[in-house]
Enzyme design. Structure first.
Site, PDB file in Angstrom:
ATOM      1  N   HIS A 214       7.451   6.512   0.410  1.00  0.00           N
ATOM      2  CA  HIS A 214       7.340   7.281  -0.833  1.00  0.00           C
ATOM      3  C   HIS A 214       6.060   6.862  -1.555  1.00  0.00           C
ATOM      4  O   HIS A 214       6.052   6.601  -2.751  1.00  0.00           O
ATOM      5  CB  HIS A 214       8.555   7.021  -1.735  1.00  0.00           C
ATOM      6  N   GLN A 215       4.978   6.793  -0.818  1.00  0.00           N
ATOM      7  CA  GLN A 215       3.715   6.305  -1.378  1.00  0.00           C
ATOM      8  C   GLN A 215       3.234   7.235  -2.491  1.00  0.00           C
ATOM      9  O   GLN A 215       3.302   8.460  -2.370  1.00  0.00           O
ATOM     10  CB  GLN A 215       2.641   6.230  -0.285  1.00  0.00           C
TER      11      GLN A 215
END
Length: 615
Positions: free
Chosen positions: A545-546
């Site tokens: 979930h950068q």
């Protein structure tokens, strides 16, 4: 090779499903599965796919870089305006047919994955010598082609943090109509409330057609353990356990390309080029009045330059958006000098402060034999009706969002992800076969990932070289802030309590597995806080979930890249519409907020050019 079985001619799209299975014993049956999916017209959708261009026009009104969640969304919205010409550039191929099956293993570490890794971490991912894997989609649709499809928007408290940082137009109330505009929710009235959900958007949202009985029983376990159960974690009860809604349609994955790009495949004003790697954004002008006038990209070994008369829209993702900016000479001078790139525009926030959700999983067994759910019967059910175990993700559709003791009750900082009962690779079509033929009595495994939703540690994206085809330099800095590992540990304790509930013990006999985790078992007593902290550093899992590598923030913030209308500071016709602009990570999976960011960008563009808004 091409075929016309679905009434149109289309080429085979690789890779095959067989690449997700390691071992020769899977090849024959999984090849058959892949072939049947390719000929299942409603699932593989060969006639609905885009026909990519092989030669660009000299100029377009808009050029969109990257066809992931943000790029697909805004490109599709721009294509709705007949008087605008738009080019969408994607470095990868079209999505393989087998990725449409929710239950198949993820296509990570294949041709449709950039296969990024971090620089060596000193206190995380120690099982792999400190090198953490960061899968990122290199495919039309981006990571939406192989992610878990969970639809989670974040909480009001998340967006209040954005507002408190000066992003006054990005509150939860501002975003709610934007979320609803994208959404085609099929369970409004039966499961979720129309106050929070839309029904007319192209992004189909609903629960999977199939979920295991164990998932329902864990909801009972949650109640027995004192936690609430919610029908809708995107509604008024955003804390608790739930079988999540996901982006799926008629039993098949709904990538963002399928939702937003394919409907415009026949538009004369919309071109899509795949296998096209952007190497540079072209900038002209002086001071803070520069403009992006075009894009340079490589296709089939040839470098092309295409002009943009209105805007360049960068949507390459939290990793590659800063990489492309730096390759274009946009960023801090000292970083550009280090790789011999001339600075074109000073923007100190490029690549700074990237964050990612990070987790650790506890693993246990339940008292059921582990069998392969993919077989002739389940495959026939899926192909004919779009139902059965292949139409869901097993236990992975179950989640929980709950607060630890380190936060307030209305600002949950822990998410639980479950895995198990997923349809792994099959070596035969016979029903009831053991997953491991060498251990036919092996029990089913249930894993619970404990995620810190509000990480305080942050890293940086920079360049390893000035070669645009080299990967970027990724520094994650996991657990550099001591509070982060404490939250993950709090999640472990919550998961353990859940598994000790009456139903999980009496009905399933859940048994926690004990592992050494490197030398953790020799250094610390099992189940002590010190043991688990050691284990978390050893067996770290980045949740992919950068975000927050080119933040939306006031210009005074040294990590800011874009203003509230998503325009790059000093280059007003260059916008960013992906996870990189997220100010702080939202509480959960981030695909929904990426789509909302792109929706807002399309709204801003319409306003700027005098076109009626669709929201």
């Amino acid at each position: 090779m091409s075929f016309q079985a679905c009434g149109c001619e289309t080429s085979w799209v690789n890779p095959s499903i067989t690449v997700t299975c390691s071992g020769n014993q899977y090849v024959v049956f999984m090849t058959l599965v892949d072939m049947l999916i390719r000929y299942a017209c409603k699932i593989s959708d060969p006639c609905g796919r885009i026909i990519p261009k092989t030669q660009p026009a000299a100029q377009y009104d808009f050029i969109v870089i990257g066809a992931g969640s943000g790029g697909s969304t805004i490109a599709g919205r721009l294509a709705e305006v007949n008087e605008w010409n738009t080019l969408l550039l994607e470095a990868g191929m079209d999505e393989p047919p087998a990725t449409q099956i929710p239950a198949v293993p993820a296509f990570t570490n294949t041709l449709i994955d950039w296969n990024f890794t971090t620089q060596q971490e000193s206190g995380a991912c120690l099982s792999s010598n400190g090198i953490c894997s960061w899968p990122r989609g290199k495919v039309l649709g981006g990571s939406s082609v192989f992610n878990g499809m969970m639809y989670m928007r974040g909480t009001p408290a998340d967006y209040q943090r954005w507002v408190d940082a000066g992003n006054t137009e990005w509150s939860y109330d501002d975003l709610l109509p934007v979320f609803k505009a994208s959404e085609g929710n099929r369970q409004v009235g039966s499961l979720v409330d129309e106050k929070y959900h839309g029904t007319k958007g192209p992004f189909t949202i609903q629960q999977f057609n199939s979920h295991p009985k164990l998932a329902e029983d864990i909801l009972i376990a949650a109640n027995q353990s004192g936690w609430p159960v919610s029908n809708d974690l995107n509604g008024d009860q955003f804390v608790g356990f739930a079988i999540a809604q996901t982006n799926n349609r008629d039993g098949a994955r709904l990538s963002l390309a399928k939702a937003f790009v394919r409907p415009h495949k026949n538009n004369d004003n919309f071109d899509v080029m795949i296998n096209s790697t952007v190497t540079k954004i072209l900038i002209e002008g002086d001071g803070d009045n520069k403009r992006a006038y075009g894009v340079e990209f490589v296709y089939n070994g040839t470098t092309y330059t295409v002009n943009a008369t209105k805007e360049v829209i960068l949507a390459a993702g939290a990793v590659q958006t800063p990489q492309i900016l730096l390759l274009s000479g946009i960023g801090p001078k000292e970083e550009l000098d280090a790789v011999n790139i001339e600075q074109v525009h000073n923007l100190t926030g490029v690549g700074k402060g990237i964050k990612n959700h990070v987790s650790f999983s506890i693993v246990g067994t339940i008292n059921e034999t582990d069998v392969v759910d993919l077989n002739d019967e389940s495959l026939a059910q899926y192909l004919s009706k779009g139902t059965g175990p292949l139409s869901g993700t097993g236990m992975s559709q179950l989640t929980a969002r709950i607060p630890s003791n380190y936060t307030s009750p209305d600002d949950p900082d822990i998410q639980l992800f479950f895995s198990g009962m997923s349809n792994t690779c099959a070596y035969s079509g016979l029903p009831g076969l053991p997953t491991d033929p060498e251990d036919p009595s092996a029990l089913r495994v249930l894993s619970i990932a404990c995620v810190n939703l509000h990480p305080k540690s942050s890293g940086q994206i920079s360049l390893l070289s000035n070669n645009p085809l080299d990967p970027p330099k990724i520094v994650a800095n996991y657990f550099n802030h001591s509070d982060d590992i404490k939250v993950v540990l709090a999640g472990v304790r919550i998961a353990q309590k859940l598994m000790q509930s009456k139903i999980m013990q009496e009905k399933y006999n859940f048994t926690l597995q004990q592992y050494d985790y490197g030398n953790c078992s020799s250094l610390y007593e099992f189940d002590t806080d010190d043991f688990w902290e050691c284990a978390i550093r050893y067996d770290t899992y980045p949740e992919n979930h950068q975000s927050a590598s080119c933040k939306i923030a006031p210009q005074s913030n040294e990590e800011a890249c874009v203003n509230q209308r998503l325009q790059v500071y000093g280059i007003s016709n260059l916008r960013i519409t992906d996870a990189s602009v997220i100010y702080t990570p939202t509480s959960g999976n981030i695909q929904a907020i990426i789509v909302a960011i792109a929706e807002r960008a399309s709204q801003f563009i319409r306003e700027d050019y005098g076109i009626d808004s669709q929201i």
